[in-house]
Design a protein around this motif. Structure first.
Motif, PDB file in Angstrom:
ATOM      1  N   THR A   5       0.827  -1.200   0.000  1.00  0.00           N
ATOM      2  CA  THR A   5       0.000   0.000   0.000  1.00  0.00           C
ATOM      3  C   THR A   5       0.859   1.246   0.000  1.00  0.00           C
ATOM      4  OG1 THR A   5      -1.693  -1.198   1.231  1.00  0.00           O
ATOM      5  CG2 THR A   5      -1.864   1.179   1.201  1.00  0.00           C
ATOM      6  N   ASN A   6       1.968   1.209   0.756  1.00  0.00           N
ATOM      7  CA  ASN A   6       2.872   2.360   0.799  1.00  0.00           C
ATOM      8  C   ASN A   6       3.464   2.647  -0.565  1.00  0.00           C
ATOM      9  OD1 ASN A   6       2.585   2.893   3.522  1.00  0.00           O
ATOM     10  ND2 ASN A   6       4.214   1.477   4.135  1.00  0.00           N
ATOM     11  N   ASN A   7       3.657   1.620  -1.371  1.00  0.00           N
ATOM     12  CA  ASN A   7       4.241   1.807  -2.697  1.00  0.00           C
ATOM     13  C   ASN A   7       3.191   2.184  -3.733  1.00  0.00           C
ATOM     14  OD1 ASN A   7       6.798   1.159  -1.791  1.00  0.00           O
ATOM     15  ND2 ASN A   7       6.509  -1.048  -2.137  1.00  0.00           N
ATOM     16  N   GLY A   8       1.945   2.351  -3.258  1.00  0.00           N
ATOM     17  CA  GLY A   8       0.882   2.737  -4.178  1.00  0.00           C
ATOM     18  C   GLY A   8       0.312   1.584  -4.967  1.00  0.00           C
ATOM     19  N   LYS A   9       0.680   0.384  -4.631  1.00  0.00           N
ATOM     20  CA  LYS A   9       0.172  -0.785  -5.349  1.00  0.00           C
ATOM     21  C   LYS A   9      -1.028  -1.366  -4.625  1.00  0.00           C
ATOM     22  CE  LYS A   9       4.771  -2.105  -7.027  1.00  0.00           C
ATOM     23  NZ  LYS A   9       5.792  -3.176  -7.015  1.00  0.00           N
ATOM     24  N   LYS A  10      -1.885  -2.019  -5.385  1.00  0.00           N
ATOM     25  CA  LYS A  10      -3.045  -2.682  -4.788  1.00  0.00           C
ATOM     26  C   LYS A  10      -2.571  -3.879  -3.972  1.00  0.00           C
ATOM     27  CE  LYS A  10      -7.456  -4.797  -6.008  1.00  0.00           C
ATOM     28  NZ  LYS A  10      -8.364  -5.199  -7.113  1.00  0.00           N
ATOM     29  N   PRO A  11      -3.046  -4.035  -2.711  1.00  0.00           N
ATOM     30  CA  PRO A  11      -2.619  -5.162  -1.878  1.00  0.00           C
ATOM     31  C   PRO A  11      -2.901  -6.492  -2.554  1.00  0.00           C
ATOM     32  CG  PRO A  11      -3.848  -3.551  -0.592  1.00  0.00           C
ATOM     33  CD  PRO A  11      -3.990  -3.150  -2.019  1.00  0.00           C
ATOM     34  N   GLN A  12      -1.992  -7.418  -2.388  1.00  0.00           N
ATOM     35  CA  GLN A  12      -2.174  -8.742  -2.969  1.00  0.00           C
ATOM     36  C   GLN A  12      -3.360  -9.453  -2.321  1.00  0.00           C
ATOM     37  OE1 GLN A  12       2.216  -9.887  -2.448  1.00  0.00           O
ATOM     38  NE2 GLN A  12       1.593 -11.099  -4.212  1.00  0.00           N
ATOM     39  N   GLN A  13      -4.046 -10.260  -3.124  1.00  0.00           N
ATOM     40  CA  GLN A  13      -5.186 -11.018  -2.629  1.00  0.00           C
ATOM     41  C   GLN A  13      -4.771 -12.463  -2.334  1.00  0.00           C
ATOM     42  OE1 GLN A  13      -8.209  -9.657  -1.975  1.00  0.00           O
ATOM     43  NE2 GLN A  13      -7.325  -7.688  -2.590  1.00  0.00           N
ATOM     44  N   ILE A  14      -5.471 -13.086  -1.391  1.00  0.00           N
ATOM     45  CA  ILE A  14      -5.212 -14.493  -1.095  1.00  0.00           C
ATOM     46  C   ILE A  14      -5.650 -15.328  -2.294  1.00  0.00           C
ATOM     47  CG2 ILE A  14      -5.816 -16.418   0.428  1.00  0.00           C
ATOM     48  CD1 ILE A  14      -6.356 -14.382   2.634  1.00  0.00           C
ATOM     49  N   PRO A  15      -4.788 -16.220  -2.796  1.00  0.00           N
ATOM     50  CA  PRO A  15      -5.147 -17.054  -3.951  1.00  0.00           C
ATOM     51  C   PRO A  15      -6.414 -17.858  -3.686  1.00  0.00           C
ATOM     52  CG  PRO A  15      -2.809 -17.238  -3.452  1.00  0.00           C
ATOM     53  CD  PRO A  15      -3.423 -16.484  -2.312  1.00  0.00           C
ATOM     54  N   LYS A  16      -7.205 -18.082  -4.723  1.00  0.00           N
ATOM     55  CA  LYS A  16      -8.472 -18.803  -4.568  1.00  0.00           C
ATOM     56  C   LYS A  16      -8.265 -20.211  -4.032  1.00  0.00           C
ATOM     57  CE  LYS A  16     -11.273 -16.252  -7.912  1.00  0.00           C
ATOM     58  NZ  LYS A  16     -10.376 -15.113  -7.995  1.00  0.00           N
ATOM     59  N   SER A  17      -7.175 -20.860  -4.437  1.00  0.00           N
ATOM     60  CA  SER A  17      -6.911 -22.219  -3.955  1.00  0.00           C
ATOM     61  C   SER A  17      -6.698 -22.224  -2.438  1.00  0.00           C
ATOM     62  CB  SER A  17      -5.671 -22.803  -4.653  1.00  0.00           C
ATOM     63  OG  SER A  17      -4.527 -21.991  -4.417  1.00  0.00           O
ATOM     64  N   ILE A  18      -6.053 -21.178  -1.935  1.00  0.00           N
ATOM     65  CA  ILE A  18      -5.815 -21.064  -0.492  1.00  0.00           C
ATOM     66  C   ILE A  18      -7.131 -20.783   0.232  1.00  0.00           C
ATOM     67  CG2 ILE A  18      -4.632 -19.765   1.315  1.00  0.00           C
ATOM     68  CD1 ILE A  18      -2.805 -21.568  -0.298  1.00  0.00           C
ATOM     69  N   LYS A  19      -8.015 -19.981  -0.387  1.00  0.00           N
ATOM     70  CA  LYS A  19      -9.318 -19.706   0.215  1.00  0.00           C
ATOM     71  C   LYS A  19     -10.126 -20.984   0.363  1.00  0.00           C
ATOM     72  CE  LYS A  19      -9.808 -14.894  -1.324  1.00  0.00           C
ATOM     73  NZ  LYS A  19     -10.612 -13.963  -2.129  1.00  0.00           N
ATOM     74  N   PHE A  20     -10.085 -21.833  -0.661  1.00  0.00           N
ATOM     75  CA  PHE A  20     -10.796 -23.115  -0.607  1.00  0.00           C
ATOM     76  C   PHE A  20     -10.208 -23.983   0.507  1.00  0.00           C
ATOM     77  CE2 PHE A  20     -12.564 -21.728  -4.496  1.00  0.00           C
ATOM     78  CZ  PHE A  20     -13.590 -22.573  -4.875  1.00  0.00           C
ATOM     79  N   LEU A  21      -8.877 -24.034   0.572  1.00  0.00           N
ATOM     80  CA  LEU A  21      -8.194 -24.838   1.586  1.00  0.00           C
ATOM     81  C   LEU A  21      -8.528 -24.360   2.989  1.00  0.00           C
ATOM     82  CD1 LEU A  21      -6.084 -26.976   2.437  1.00  0.00           C
ATOM     83  CD2 LEU A  21      -4.336 -25.197   2.173  1.00  0.00           C
ATOM     84  N   PHE A  22      -8.479 -23.056   3.216  1.00  0.00           N
ATOM     85  CA  PHE A  22      -8.769 -22.494   4.527  1.00  0.00           C
ATOM     86  C   PHE A  22     -10.225 -22.728   4.920  1.00  0.00           C
ATOM     87  CE2 PHE A  22      -5.195 -19.040   4.642  1.00  0.00           C
ATOM     88  CZ  PHE A  22      -4.263 -20.059   4.807  1.00  0.00           C
ATOM     89  N   GLY A  23     -11.131 -22.628   3.955  1.00  0.00           N
ATOM     90  CA  GLY A  23     -12.546 -22.845   4.240  1.00  0.00           C
ATOM     91  C   GLY A  23     -12.801 -24.245   4.771  1.00  0.00           C
ATOM     92  N   GLY A  24     -12.268 -25.254   4.077  1.00  0.00           N
ATOM     93  CA  GLY A  24     -12.440 -26.635   4.504  1.00  0.00           C
ATOM     94  C   GLY A  24     -11.755 -26.925   5.820  1.00  0.00           C
ATOM     95  N   THR A  25     -10.546 -26.407   5.998  1.00  0.00           N
ATOM     96  CA  THR A  25      -9.790 -26.626   7.236  1.00  0.00           C
ATOM     97  C   THR A  25     -10.501 -26.013   8.433  1.00  0.00           C
ATOM     98  OG1 THR A  25      -7.704 -26.612   5.991  1.00  0.00           O
ATOM     99  CG2 THR A  25      -7.559 -26.301   8.375  1.00  0.00           C
ATOM    100  N   ALA A  26     -11.054 -24.811   8.253  1.00  0.00           N
ATOM    101  CA  ALA A  26     -11.786 -24.146   9.329  1.00  0.00           C
ATOM    102  C   ALA A  26     -13.020 -24.957   9.729  1.00  0.00           C
ATOM    103  CB  ALA A  26     -12.205 -22.736   8.895  1.00  0.00           C
ATOM    104  N   GLY A  27     -13.738 -25.459   8.730  1.00  0.00           N
ATOM    105  CA  GLY A  27     -14.917 -26.261   9.003  1.00  0.00           C
ATOM    106  C   GLY A  27     -14.594 -27.567   9.700  1.00  0.00           C
TER     107      GLY A  27
END
Length: 316
Positions: A5-27
């Motif tokens: 953000t300090n460099n004026g760039k858009k913050p990186q997003q969590i990859p979709k594969s990681i979102k799927f993994l985290f969703g299942g692991t949390a459940g």
């Protein structure tokens, strides 16, 4: 604020594969805590079915009866099916929800409540279809102990259940009750995911809450209560359809509508909310734990991997 953000760039997003993994692991992590409540909820919903089975008057009566007749460890019957259900259903629904939520967020503005509900319905319906084989295994495994010894199916694990159901009743049986399961999931996810997001936003606006565990806890409990009320009639229909036996080629129920009409006629309309306490006691903490685990995993992934030190991490 993060370096990106300090460099004026858009913050990186969590990859979709990681979102799927985290969703299942949390459940799955949440299921380790609430499996006994799932067992009680299923037994309560089947209680009184057919008029000859053991009737559980309250949740505590059901729990006491299970421990007395089947042993303390019986409260974790069906755990393998519960974990596989989360690995399939929750991985899919939360992965799709967070991805669609991110897509629908325009210029930093979250989608409105209606759009959240639509996204929740979509994610829940797809997730339910994927998770139905594990769901039907879970229902049968948790219901087994209420039957006489000679009538029990005796599945050893969720994989044994899936194999035997496919072999003995046909592969299509793994998706028996699929449509009430999908309908329930659409109701649950529209209510749960949308109300969770809405509750978080509303609580923050009061000025008494800020991003953190307490906010996630309160928003989750509100979400769980809303979801329980709207989804229970569909859930009891799903449970009975998936647990039913086919005798002489004739199934006990024609479908979800048949279940609901018979329950109202024979057991009373309020029986559609039979097992409300264990349902909410299970859904509330499961919702709380799932979202807390998910929010924390997202937060630490952003901090440790993406080097984003900004507050918040859930994306819900």
């Amino acid at each position: 604020m993060s370096a990106s953000t300090n460099n004026g760039k858009k913050p990186q997003q969590i990859p979709k594969s990681i979102k799927f993994l985290f969703g299942g692991t949390a459940g799955m992590a949440a299921t380790l805590f609430v499996q006994p409540l799932d067992l009680v909820k299923n037994r309560m919903q089947l209680s009184g079915e057919g008029g000859t089975k053991r009737v559980h008057k309250t949740s505590f009566h059901a729990l006491r009866s299970i421990i007395a007749n089947e042993g303390v460890l019986a409260v974790y019957t069906g755990l393998s099916a519960g974990l596989l259900r989360q690995a399939t259903y929750t991985t899919t629904r939360l992965g799709i929800y967070t991805s669609l939520f991110e897509y629908a967020t325009k210029e930093g503005k979250n989608p409105n409540f209606f759009m959240k509900a639509v996204i929740g319905c979509t994610a829940g319906g797809i997730g339910a279809f994927v998770g139905t084989p594990a769901e039907i295994s879970l229902i049968r495994m948790t219901a087994d102990g209420r039957l006489p010894e000679a009538e029990r199916r005796g599945y050893k694990s969720v994989f044994n259940a899936i194999y035997r159901i496919s072999n003995e009743e046909g592969v299509a049986t793994l998706w028996r009750g699929c449509w009430p399961t999908v309908a329930r999931a659409m109701v649950v996810n529209a209510a749960q995911l949308a109300s969770y997001s809405q509750a978080k936003e509303g609580l923050i606006k009061t000025g008494y809450f800020s991003e953190g565990l307490f906010l996630h806890f309160v928003a989750s409990m509100i979400s769980g209560l809303v979801t329980t009320f709207f989804s229970m009639p569909v859930d009891i229909a799903k449970t009975r359809v998936q647990n039913m036996k086919v005798i002489d080629g004739k199934p006990e129920y024609k479908g979800a509508v048949d279940v609901i009409s018979k329950v109202i006629r024979k057991e009373g309309i309020f029986s559609l909310w039979k097992g409300f306490t264990p349902y909410y006691a299970r859904l509330g903490p499961h919702t709380v734990l799932t979202f807390i685990f998910l929010e924390q995993m997202n937060k630490y992934y952003k901090r440790l991997v993406l080097k984003d030190m900004s507050e918040g991490g859930g994306g819900l």
